[in-house]
Design a protein around this motif. Structure first.
Motif, PDB file in Angstrom:
ATOM      1  N   ASP A  54       0.731  -1.344   0.086  1.00  0.00           N
ATOM      2  CA  ASP A  54       0.276  -0.343  -0.241  1.00  0.00           C
ATOM      3  C   ASP A  54       0.903   1.247  -0.224  1.00  0.00           C
ATOM      4  N   THR A  55       1.684   1.768  -1.479  1.00  0.00           N
ATOM      5  CA  THR A  55       2.161   2.280  -1.178  1.00  0.00           C
ATOM      6  C   THR A  55       1.919   4.042  -1.641  1.00  0.00           C
ATOM      7  N   CYS A  56       0.504   4.382  -1.912  1.00  0.00           N
ATOM      8  CA  CYS A  56      -0.662   5.379  -2.266  1.00  0.00           C
ATOM      9  C   CYS A  56      -1.172   5.934  -1.328  1.00  0.00           C
ATOM     10  N   CYS A  57      -1.312   7.221  -1.367  1.00  0.00           N
ATOM     11  CA  CYS A  57      -2.297   7.740  -0.413  1.00  0.00           C
ATOM     12  C   CYS A  57      -3.650   7.458  -1.080  1.00  0.00           C
ATOM     13  N   ILE A  58      -4.830   7.052  -0.845  1.00  0.00           N
ATOM     14  CA  ILE A  58      -6.743   7.152  -1.033  1.00  0.00           C
ATOM     15  C   ILE A  58      -7.143   7.855  -0.077  1.00  0.00           C
ATOM     16  N   THR A  59      -8.696   8.613  -0.051  1.00  0.00           N
ATOM     17  CA  THR A  59      -9.270   9.157   0.218  1.00  0.00           C
ATOM     18  C   THR A  59     -10.402   8.757   0.212  1.00  0.00           C
ATOM     19  N   THR A  60     -11.159   8.627   1.743  1.00  0.00           N
ATOM     20  CA  THR A  60     -12.379   8.392   1.485  1.00  0.00           C
ATOM     21  C   THR A  60     -13.168   7.979   0.394  1.00  0.00           C
ATOM     22  N   ALA A  61     -14.157   7.638  -0.605  1.00  0.00           N
ATOM     23  CA  ALA A  61     -14.935   7.349  -2.058  1.00  0.00           C
ATOM     24  C   ALA A  61     -16.297   8.323  -1.530  1.00  0.00           C
TER      25      ALA A  61
END
Length: 300
Positions: A54-61
């Motif tokens: 998990d090397t990316c940032c992701i916000t709640t969709a």
């Protein structure tokens, strides 16, 4: 927005986001799946999802019409440009995204206390790697995505119902404050607050434009020089015109005076000749009369 040749993006190589002396902190509007993809994943050095990690940032969709990611440093940075590596599976979700710069640690985009330096053209689809010119002295960088309202776009993976940020890496390329260029040379001392263009070293503010080339600076020029020079030139022209007019008038008067003197002298000369002739005639008559009288007396 001013654009620079591609080679200039290649030469400036200091990634300020990973330089510990800037004490930078990354944050985002929220995190997907219990903070599994936090904001810090966008500055960990991995440019894409690496071997399933998990090397990316992701916000709640779901349920969110806006989303943001930001990086804030305690020190000012002379940022030249950004390299944004979007998550390859969801690139189109970032259609129409914006980039802001700011100095307030509490800043939330798109608040007016920041400055927008880029907005993606929604008539095209985003690239997986976006190179974005910033060229600002700033403490913070923010990336903002909004679906309020949804965009009219032909990007196939665009999602109109919610906004999200899904970024694997943000490289903030530039120098410390008061420096510029590929090796972060000092800004010219003539620049106000030693603030200069992150690419070529020219002064940013107060109309100064000393472009630096190979370490040498040209004499600064201000926009005030042009109106000032024009004003001085105009004053000189008016002064010369007035002086010339006065001189012409004076010469005309002098010429008229000379002509009047010449006429007067001619008249006097004429009168003198008449007077002299008259005197000579009188003298001749007197002399003739005397001579006649004497002759008559001798004859008698």
């Amino acid at each position: 927005m001013k654009k620079y040749p591609l080679y200039m993006y290649m030469y400036i190589s200091e990634n300020l986001a990973q330089d510990v002396k800037y004490e930078g902190v990354a944050s985002q509007s929220n995190s997907f799946s219990r903070n599994r993809w936090p904001a810090t994943k966008a500055i960990d050095g991995y440019l894409e999802e690496h071997l399933g990690a998990d090397t990316c940032c992701i916000t709640t969709a779901l349920y969110y019409k806006t989303a943001w990611w930001k990086f804030f440093s305690n020190q000012s940075m002379n940022v030249a440009y950004l390299q944004i590596f979007l998550r390859k599976y969801t690139v189109d979700r970032h259609t129409g995204f914006s980039v802001f710069v700011f100095d307030d640690p509490q800043y939330i985009p798109p608040s007016s206390s920041g400055e927008r330096v880029f907005i993606h053209d929604s008539t095209t689809c985003p690239n997986r790697v976006e190179n974005i010119t910033v060229n600002r002295l700033t403490k913070g960088i923010a990336i903002f995505n909004s679906k309020d309202p949804p965009l009219n776009t032909n990007c196939t993976e665009y999602e109109p119902l919610f906004a999200t940020i899904e970024i694997c890496e943000v490289r903030i390329i530039g120098c410390r404050a008061e420096a510029y260029g590929e090796v972060c040379k000092p800004c010219p001392s003539i620049c106000p607050n030693t603030d200069c263009d992150a690419f070529n070293g020219s002064c940013r503010y107060q109309n100064l434009s000393s472009v630096v080339d190979n370490g040498s600076s040209q004499t600064p020029k201000t926009l005030m020089v042009i109106p000032l020079t024009a004003s001085v030139f105009l004053i000189i022209v008016i002064t010369i015109t007035i002086a010339f007019g006065v001189r012409q008038k004076r010469n005309q008067k002098h010429k008229e005076r000379n002509q009047e003197d010449t006429k007067t002298a001619g008249k006097l000369h004429f009168y003198d000749k008449i007077k002299k002739t008259q005197e000579e005639n009188v003298y001749s008559k007197i002399n003739l009369a005397v001579n006649v009288s004497v002759y008559e007396e001798i004859t008698i």
